[in-house]
Structure formats: C-alpha cells, structure tokens
Motif scaffolding. Structure first.
Motif, PDB file in Angstrom:
ATOM      1  N   ASP A 189       0.824  -1.208   0.000  1.00 37.06           N
ATOM      2  CA  ASP A 189       0.000   0.000   0.000  1.00 37.06           C
ATOM      3  C   ASP A 189       0.859   1.259   0.000  1.00 37.06           C
ATOM      4  O   ASP A 189       1.367   1.677   1.040  1.00 37.06           O
TER       5      ASP A 189
ATOM      6  N   MET B 181       8.513   4.478  -3.835  1.00 36.62           N
ATOM      7  CA  MET B 181       8.886   3.272  -3.073  1.00 36.62           C
ATOM      8  C   MET B 181       9.896   2.437  -3.860  1.00 36.62           C
ATOM      9  O   MET B 181      10.849   1.899  -3.296  1.00 36.62           O
TER      10      MET B 181
ATOM     11  N   GLN C  12      13.167  10.764   2.951  1.00 34.80           N
ATOM     12  CA  GLN C  12      12.949   9.320   3.077  1.00 34.80           C
ATOM     13  C   GLN C  12      13.702   8.571   1.994  1.00 34.80           C
ATOM     14  O   GLN C  12      14.264   7.505   2.218  1.00 34.80           O
TER      15      GLN C  12
ATOM     16  N   THR D 145       0.139   4.166   2.607  1.00 29.52           N
ATOM     17  CA  THR D 145       0.507   4.132   4.023  1.00 29.52           C
ATOM     18  C   THR D 145       1.970   3.768   4.245  1.00 29.52           C
ATOM     19  O   THR D 145       2.446   3.830   5.373  1.00 29.52           O
ATOM     20  N   SER D 146       2.658   3.382   3.180  1.00 28.87           N
ATOM     21  CA  SER D 146       4.028   2.898   3.373  1.00 28.87           C
ATOM     22  C   SER D 146       5.062   4.011   3.362  1.00 28.87           C
ATOM     23  O   SER D 146       6.213   3.776   3.696  1.00 28.87           O
ATOM     24  N   LEU D 147       4.657   5.207   2.966  1.00 33.92           N
ATOM     25  CA  LEU D 147       5.585   6.330   3.043  1.00 33.92           C
ATOM     26  C   LEU D 147       5.234   7.171   4.263  1.00 33.92           C
ATOM     27  O   LEU D 147       4.059   7.323   4.606  1.00 33.92           O
ATOM     28  N   ASN D 148       6.262   7.717   4.896  1.00 35.02           N
ATOM     29  CA  ASN D 148       6.039   8.496   6.109  1.00 35.02           C
ATOM     30  C   ASN D 148       5.430   9.861   5.776  1.00 35.02           C
ATOM     31  O   ASN D 148       6.064  10.680   5.115  1.00 35.02           O
ATOM     32  N   PRO D 149       4.174  10.122   6.221  1.00 33.57           N
ATOM     33  CA  PRO D 149       3.512  11.370   5.850  1.00 33.57           C
ATOM     34  C   PRO D 149       4.159  12.602   6.477  1.00 33.57           C
ATOM     35  O   PRO D 149       3.890  13.726   6.049  1.00 33.57           O
ATOM     36  N   TYR D 150       4.991  12.406   7.481  1.00 32.69           N
ATOM     37  CA  TYR D 150       5.562  13.550   8.191  1.00 32.69           C
ATOM     38  C   TYR D 150       6.939  13.955   7.668  1.00 32.69           C
ATOM     39  O   TYR D 150       7.483  14.956   8.106  1.00 32.69           O
ATOM     40  N   LEU D 151       7.497  13.149   6.758  1.00 33.79           N
ATOM     41  CA  LEU D 151       8.833  13.453   6.250  1.00 33.79           C
ATOM     42  C   LEU D 151       8.753  13.744   4.759  1.00 33.79           C
ATOM     43  O   LEU D 151       7.927  13.170   4.049  1.00 33.79           O
TER      44      LEU D 151
END
Ligand SMILES: Nc1ncnc2c1ncn2[C@@H]1O[C@H](COP(=O)(O)OP(=O)(O)O)[C@@H](O)[C@H]1O
Ligand SMILES: [Mg+2]
Lengths: 336, 306
Positions: free
Chosen positions: A98, A164, A112, A101-107
């Motif tokens: 997915d 990704m 990343q 959801t697999s990437l950090n939303p805060y960075l």
C-alpha cells in the motif's frame, strides 16, 4: 550457488487463543538476477514469508520456528539484528503493497528516499540528494528536484509506488522483495509499475521476488513460480510448468478464478469454501476440504511437496501417486 | 505564513478588548477600593488620591481614558505602588516568571517525552506501567500539596536548597519542579498514546526495511507524528503554567508577576489587574500561535490558517 536459499522456514503467531502457524516448512531458491513469483489467495502467508526473511515479523507475537535462509553465506534467520539491518535497504530492498501508508507522511519525499544512501553508504546530504534526484528521474518522476521537497500527500498512488521503488532500488540491491506492489493501484497504473520494476531489475541485474494474489501479474514476468496456500508451498516450478501445465488442483482452481486465464465469455470460477483455520493441526492436504478431486487419502494421508524429475514440484498426493492423471474430469479441465 | 500571523493578530484584537473590558469593570465591582485598606486616610487625602488617579470622573470616562492609553501601549500607573507604572512592574517582574515558566516547561518536556517514549516502546510491561502510574499520580496531586511537601523534604529536612527566595540557581529547582511536574505527567501520557498510534503503522515497517537504526526510527520516523498530541497540548499548557505560577510563586516567595497579580487583586489595584490580565492574554495568544505554527511544521498535511 543460489543468491538466496530458503529451507524449511516456519513462522507462527502466538495469541491467547493458541498458536497459528502461518508459514509452514517453506523452501525455495532464487538465483542472481532471477525473478520468482509467489502467488496464493490472500491470507496464505505470502507477506509473513517475506517479513520472516528480512526480520520484519513483529516478535512477539510472532516467532520464527525453524528454517534457514542463506543469503550470500549469511543465515538471515539467525544473524544478529545489526547484521540484518546492514543488509536491509542495502542488499535487499523491499516494496510494499500500500503506497498510501508505506511512506512516512511527516517526512519529505527526499529525506525518506535518500535514507538508505546516508545509512549504508555514508553519503553526505548533498551527494545523497543528487543521487535521489537521479533515482526519481529514473522511475519516471518529472521535476525531481521540486518533488524531493514535497510530501507524500502531494503524490498520487502510482507516483508514491514509484517513489517506493526508487527507494528500494537506490542502493542497487542484489534482491528486491516486492509484496503485492500493484494490488492497491488502478488497473491502468499496474502495468506501468510492473514494467518499471522489470526494467530496473534488468538494468541493475537484481533478483526479484514478486508476491501477488493475482496469477495474471506473474505470467510473462517471472521465470519461476511458487504457489502458496495455508502457509505451505503447494506447487512450484518454472513459469511454463506452473502456469501453462499446472498440476495441483489448487493452482488449477486459482487460474479458473482469474479473468486472465479464462476464455472470454466463460464465467469466472469461485473456489468453494474458505481457507482452513490454521490454529488447528492439518493432517492431510490443506486444500482437500475445498478440492473437487479429493479422496480419502487426501484428507487422512500425509501430504508432502514432491519434486518431480522435470523440476516441477507439487504437494498433491494424487498427482504424486499418479492416480489423478487418470481422472477424466481432471483431464478435461486440464486440456480445456 | 506572514499572512497567517497578520490575520491571527487582527483576530486577537476583539479578544483583548473583551479581556480589558471585563477586568476593568469586574475589579471595580468588587467591594472596597484601592485605598480602603490603608488605615487612617483622611477624607481630604482620599479625595486627593481619587483626583490624582482620575477616580472622581464618571466610570465610563475612566474606561474611555483607559482604552485610549492601552492602544498607546500604556497600561497606566499602579495604584498600590506609588510612582510606578504597570508597564514598569511587568518589565521588572515578568522576566522572573518567564524564567520559572521556561524552566518548568523544559523540565516537563524532558521528563514527559522521555517517560512517554519509553512507555510506548514496551506497552503493557513494567516499563510502561511504572512511569504511567507515576504520571497519573502527578496529574492527581495538586500543586499546593506537592510544593510544600518538596519544600519540607529537600529544604527543611535535607537542607539541600532554600525553601524561598530567588537568588541562586538552586532556588529555582523546587519551584520549577512543582510547577512542571503535572505537565510532565500529561505530556508523558499524551506522548505515549501518540507514539502507540504511530509505531504500528506501515511506514515504520518501511523504515525498518530500509535498515534505519532503531533509535532513529523512534526519534525521526515515529516522534514527529507521535509528538503531535503533545504539541497541541502545549497551548493550554502554557496557560496552565502561567496560572499555576500564581500559586507556585506564592508558595516559594518568588518575586514574579504571578505574585503581583494575586496582590493586585487583593488590593483592588484598578490598573494592575486589567494590565496583567491583558499582558497574560496577549502572551497566551502568541503562544497558541507559535503552537499552531509548530503543529503545521510537524504535520505537512495541515496548512496554516485552514
Ligand atoms: N502480526 C500478526 N499477528 C497475528 N497474525 C498475523 C499477523 N500478521 C499476519 N498474521 C496472519 O498470518 C496469516 C497470513 O497473512 P499474510 O502473510 O499477510 O497473508 P498474505 O500476504 O498471503 O495475504 C493471516 O491469517 C494473518 O491473519
Ligand atoms: Mg500480503
């Protein structure tokens, strides 16, 4: 020597209601640059198998019960966490199902993306950033310098999966584990993403484990295929063997339930019943309760994966004993 | 960003106007007046005092005059401290309160974040229950109990620090702990629950799959999202630390603004009460604005002013 050689891998989850063996005595080899497809209905333990290999199974509740996974002379299941960490993201890259959801939303995407470079290669921020821009461009993201500063929510699903992929491949890993990389994407984007993985694999000469619940995705990409069910391998062999001349009734049923393998106009088949409850011991063939060809020995007898002379392996007792090939109904379905 | 700040500042004007109006009339409605506690004041002197401070004019005229001065940034002369203006009093005593507040907040953050992170790493283990039980106790026991207890133990029994005054650094320890402790407890609980929400997410697994070291997963990948509940709490927390400081400054005899505020209310200091209320009001508005900016910086999905 294969790049990765897995034998007898079993993983369980423990809970108050008992122990569930989710991966059960799985073994396979993958050579350098090769593509292995792993297919099976959802819940068959494909993801847990991948996580077991890279130390990502949450422990507790999970435990690796047994097995060996030799990767370049190092047993991934027994080496220190520090050693395993130095392999992950460096020599083994992972792509997940997915991308939302697999990437950090805060960075930011950039921070990343280049992390594997700074962690494993000790690159400076500037060098890493330059490589990150190249990597984004390579996966077909335009205006990369600006995109590096953006955040995941500013990317579409397909674009995130491209990120990704760039991230998993940024250190030119020997092995890429792609766990259902296209399942969460639009049909139109799926093919692009698969093509991209194929192209990059070719360019970097990486081996790829492509996990999917859709046999159609595997056809044409994978050299070898492994079919999983209830945590076990039910059939494996070359793509030609498993997909064009399947032997196990489960593979068969799986194909009949997929549009890519049925003739236009034919109705799609639905496998009756549901996968077995893994918290209970299964004596015979795990697929037997749903199998239209089951006989007594399927349910009661032992069930083991047998490698035939041509390298085509199946866990169907009736195939391995040879009697199913005489069954007219089976032969009819087979030649259809 | 700039337009957000400008809009925020403009939005605060009505709030500050209401604060000024309410405190102006409320302190005048309270029985007694600024000079009623001074004994033996002859009627002639009282009349002179009232005239000097403009109290002989109609209330509405006083109010209009007061508002006009506020706009110029002049909070007026203090009634209780002759020859000192409210501005001067704030300027001398606020740095003390600020130091106390900053120390208490730093302590609360350091203690609370550490405890919260540790608790979240092993949920439902001893490392979780022990700090969380302490935190619950910290929230429940009021400052006016903790303060004297600490003073008794470390000041009188052990003799490590003075129980009152504000001269050397050790004098700051007990007031800062007393003021900061309940906030440390809240922050610990908020940080724990924030981290527990982030740690099982897919993107943490992605970070592990990249070979990110565990400490960096916690401090870089998880904390930025996990700390958000703490950041939104910091707005009300600064308000609490400011009002809490009234009590703590009184307990430990700290010469800060809080004590002036309490005294001003007792003394019906007609300019000091609205003055300090306005000052604290603006302070809180500024802090809340900073908190909003920090929140938006931490969470890129939030756009300022939306
Ligand atoms: N963290 C976990 N705790 C308990 N059970 C799990 C956990 N992760 C997966 N499982 C179980 O393992 C089984 C296989 O899951 P999975 O490997 O995700 O299947 P697949 O990837 O083939 O769809 C499922 O029955 C699932 O419920
Ligand atoms: Mg899966």
């Amino acid at each position: 020597m294969p790049l990765l050689s897995v034998t007898n891998l079993s993983t369980s989850f423990h809970s108050r209601r008992g122990t569930v063996r989710v991966v059960n005595s799985v073994g396979f080899n993958i050579d350098k640059g090769e593509t292995l497809g792993i297919a099976g209905e959802s819940g068959s333990g494909k993801s847990v198998l991948c996580y077991s290999l890279t130390g990502l199974v949450p422990q507790p509740p999970g435990t690796i019960e047994s097995g060996e996974a030799l990767f370049d002379g190092c047993d991934l299941l027994k080496c220190t966490t520090e050693k395993l960490r130095s392999i992950r993201g460096n020599r083994i890259g992972m792509i997940f199902q997915d991308p939302m959801t697999s990437l950090n939303p805060y960075l930011s995407i950039g921070s990343q993306l280049v992390e594997p470079l700074t962690i494993h290669r000790g690159l400076s921020k500037k060098e890493a950033s330059a490589r990150g821009i190249d990597a984004l461009t390579e996966v077909g993201i335009q205006d990369a310098p600006r995109r590096m500063r953006q955040f995941p929510h500013e990317f579409s699903g397909g674009m995130r999966q491209r990120v990704m992929i760039a991230m998993a491949l940024i250190n030119n890993p020997d092995l890429v584990i792609a766990d259902e990389p296209t399942t969460a994407l639009d049909v139109t984007v799926q093919a692009q993403i698969l093509d991209l993985i194929g192209a990059l694999q070719h360019k970097h000469n990486s081996a790829v484990i492509l996990v999917t619940h859709d046999l159609g995705v595997i056809a044409g990409i994978c050299k070898r295929v492994m079919i999983m069910y209830a945590g076990r391998v039910l059939e494996s062999g070359s793509a030609g063997q498993v997909l064009s001349r399947p032997r196990h009734p489960y593979t068969f049923a799986l194909q009949k339930s997929m549009p890519a393998f049925t003739k236009r106009g034919n109705e799609l088949y639905t496998i009756p019943g549901a996968p077995p409850d893994l918290s209970r011991e299964i004596i015979g063939c795990p697929f037997a309760p749903r199998c239209e060809f089951k006989i007594d020995k399927c349910v009661n007898g032992p069930c083991q994966l047998l490698v035939h002379k041509d390298g085509h392996a199946t866990a169907c007792v009736r195939i391995n004993d040879g009697d199913l090939l005489l069954d007219t109904k089976y032969r009819a379905g087979f030649t259809e | 960003m700039l337009s957000f700040i400008v809009r925020r500042v403009i939005e605060t004007i009505p709030t500050l106007f209401i604060i000024a109006t309410l405190t102006f009339f409320m302190v005048r409605l309270a029985p007694g007046g600024p000079f009623s506690s001074e004994k033996n004041v002859s009627p002639q002197v009282l009349r002179n005092l009232n005239e000097h401070y403009g109290l002989d004019k109609p209330v509405l005229a006083q109010y209009a005059g007061y508002l006009k001065n506020i706009v110029k940034g002049d909070l007026g002369p203090s009634f209780k401290y002759p020859n000192r203006t409210v501005n001067e009093l704030i300027a001398t005593s606020f740095p003390v309160s600020l130091e106390l507040g900053v120390l208490a907040t730093a302590l609360a953050l350091a203690l609370g974040l550490t405890a919260g992170i540790i608790a979240s790493l092993r949920p439902n283990s001893l490392a979780d229950y022990a700090p969380m039980t302490l935190a619950m106790a910290g929230i429940c026991i009021p400052t006016f109990v903790v303060g004297p207890l600490l003073a008794l133990l470390f000041g009188l029994n052990l003799g490590w620090v003075n129980v009152s005054g504000w001269h050397s650094f050790p004098d700051r320890v007990l007031p800062a702990i007393t003021l900061g402790l309940p906030y440390a407890a809240y922050i610990a609980r908020l940080c724990r629950s924030g981290m527990l929400e982030i740690l099982p997410q897919d993107f943490i697994r992605t970070a592990r799959a990249k070979g990110v070291p565990e400490w960096k997963i916690i401090l870089k990948h998880a904390l930025k999202g996990g700390i958000l509940p703490v950041v939104s709490f910091l707005g009300p927390a600064t308000a609490g630390i400011i009002t809490g400081s009234f009590v703590v400054e009184t307990i430990f005899q700290v010469p800060g603004l809080g004590r002036h505020f309490v005294n001003a209310a007792f003394n019906r200091d007609y300019t000091m009460v609205p003055g300090i209320a306005l000052f604290y009001g603006s302070l809180m508005i500024v802090f809340n604005m900073l908190v909003d900016i920090a929140y938006a910086w931490l969470n890129p999905r939030i756009r300022l002013g939306e």
